[in-house]
Write a protein that holds these residues in place. Sequence first.
Motif, PDB file in Angstrom:
ATOM      1  N   ASP A 127       2.190 -29.538 -14.435  1.00 51.11           N
ATOM      2  CA  ASP A 127       1.157 -30.300 -15.707  1.00 51.11           C
ATOM      3  C   ASP A 127       3.175 -31.210 -15.912  1.00 51.11           C
ATOM      4  O   ASP A 127       2.883 -32.218 -15.985  1.00 51.11           O
ATOM      5  N   ARG A 128       3.655 -30.239 -16.632  1.00 50.19           N
ATOM      6  CA  ARG A 128       4.902 -30.707 -16.778  1.00 50.19           C
ATOM      7  C   ARG A 128       5.807 -31.159 -15.813  1.00 50.19           C
ATOM      8  O   ARG A 128       6.255 -32.380 -15.963  1.00 50.19           O
ATOM      9  N   SER A 129       5.497 -30.811 -14.218  1.00 48.90           N
ATOM     10  CA  SER A 129       6.212 -31.271 -13.468  1.00 48.90           C
ATOM     11  C   SER A 129       6.160 -32.427 -12.610  1.00 48.90           C
ATOM     12  O   SER A 129       6.614 -33.382 -12.930  1.00 48.90           O
ATOM     13  N   PHE A 257       3.335 -31.139 -23.365  1.00 46.57           N
ATOM     14  CA  PHE A 257       2.160 -30.592 -23.776  1.00 46.57           C
ATOM     15  C   PHE A 257       1.429 -29.479 -22.587  1.00 46.57           C
ATOM     16  O   PHE A 257       1.122 -28.050 -22.642  1.00 46.57           O
ATOM     17  N   GLY A 258       2.126 -30.078 -21.346  1.00 43.22           N
ATOM     18  CA  GLY A 258       1.620 -29.384 -20.338  1.00 43.22           C
ATOM     19  C   GLY A 258       0.427 -28.694 -19.929  1.00 43.22           C
ATOM     20  O   GLY A 258      -0.813 -30.081 -20.249  1.00 43.22           O
ATOM     21  N   MET A 266      -7.810 -34.578 -21.122  1.00 42.50           N
ATOM     22  CA  MET A 266      -6.677 -35.505 -20.806  1.00 42.50           C
ATOM     23  C   MET A 266      -7.040 -36.875 -19.770  1.00 42.50           C
ATOM     24  O   MET A 266      -7.179 -37.538 -19.368  1.00 42.50           O
ATOM     25  N   ILE A 267      -8.150 -36.224 -18.610  1.00 45.15           N
ATOM     26  CA  ILE A 267      -7.938 -36.542 -17.182  1.00 45.15           C
ATOM     27  C   ILE A 267      -9.218 -37.614 -17.920  1.00 45.15           C
ATOM     28  O   ILE A 267      -9.090 -39.553 -17.820  1.00 45.15           O
ATOM     29  N   ILE A 268      -9.924 -37.081 -18.472  1.00 49.63           N
ATOM     30  CA  ILE A 268     -11.111 -38.087 -19.330  1.00 49.63           C
ATOM     31  C   ILE A 268     -10.772 -39.356 -20.237  1.00 49.63           C
ATOM     32  O   ILE A 268     -10.761 -40.428 -19.983  1.00 49.63           O
TER      33      ILE A 268
END
Length: 385
Positions: A127-129, A257-258, A266-268
């Motif tokens: 997520d962070r990457s 936030f990762g 978060m996608i929604i």
Amino acid sequence: MRVHSLRLRSAFIFIAAISILAIGIQPIFVGLVAAQLELTLSQQSLMISAEMGGAMVGTLLCLPMINRLGLRSIALIFSVGLLISNSLMATALTFDVSLLLRALSGLCSGVLYSLAVFSLGRLYGPDRSFGILLLFQTAVFSLMAGALPAVWESQGYVQAVGMLCAWFLLVVVACLAVPRRLISSEPEQTLASASGSSRLGVIALIGMLLLQIAIYSLWGFIEGIGAQAGISSVDIGLAISIGLLGGLPGAALPSVFGGRVGRAPMIIFGSVIVLLAFSLLARGIDQPWQLMLAVFLMNFGWTLALAYYMASVAVNDPQNNLGKLVGLVQITAAAVAPAILSVAIEGNDRQAIFTLSITAICFSVLVGLLMLLGSRTTVKPAIKI
């Protein structure tokens, strides 16, 4: 071990972001080439198609090569190819040679991008990457979009191409840090991959395709939408430049936030923000600030949802197969969406643009809901009795 992991992560983020720099600022770069070689619109379109086609082939070639060759060998060969193909653009005097060089550049970009994105997915904390990747990518693209024309006007075409190639030289240097074989050294990553559901990974891959189709269906027509509304070209350029900055906070959220806030929500959220931006454009705009707001929201939601889609594929890929398709899906969507619209649009009617983009992003919201439902049904109890 942490330092080693940080070095790998930084190298792959840099390679992924810069390998597609020429594609990211493609309208500007092709415009410079067109001015230098006096190309027609048809020739410019063919040049763009050749580069995107090469990128699609590159993503396909990357899949079997990862299993047969070492990562460092692949990275070094195609980073050098990327540098050479773009360096020769400074001396290319004919359209045919330039067309071949753009196809070769696209091929190398596709291989490097797929390789770097797949490798980032195997490291801990995808997520962070991916959030940092999109954050850095947005910043560099915005910088080069303004700097390249300025260098061209003040110093000339060769110097502008040289500035682009300087970035690709740094890619070659970054590829020296790529290991021959990527083995996840973090135990948390092994556990995350083992517990992931390939079904959720496939759903995330489909959702990412829909998100990319939605964005690229509309992005190429932003300037025309503003012009049709009576906004001056100067105000359109300023609105787009400021609106692009929306990608910075959108990419910053995943990097901060990762996966703690949940990928599906978060996608929604990101997809709904993109839908709001599309609705503003479809309803009609007549002021530069409205165009700026729509572009800002679109880039914010896009980078936010895309980062979490990419991370969802990475952590739900127990067989290490889906991660190899991330680059292919993204580049294919960028090439396919305009092709679909070229058939669907009749004359100057832009209704097909909004129909395709809004439909695709609505399905992206639906995919996010399916992922949310799927993740809840696959959660294991914390305590076993």
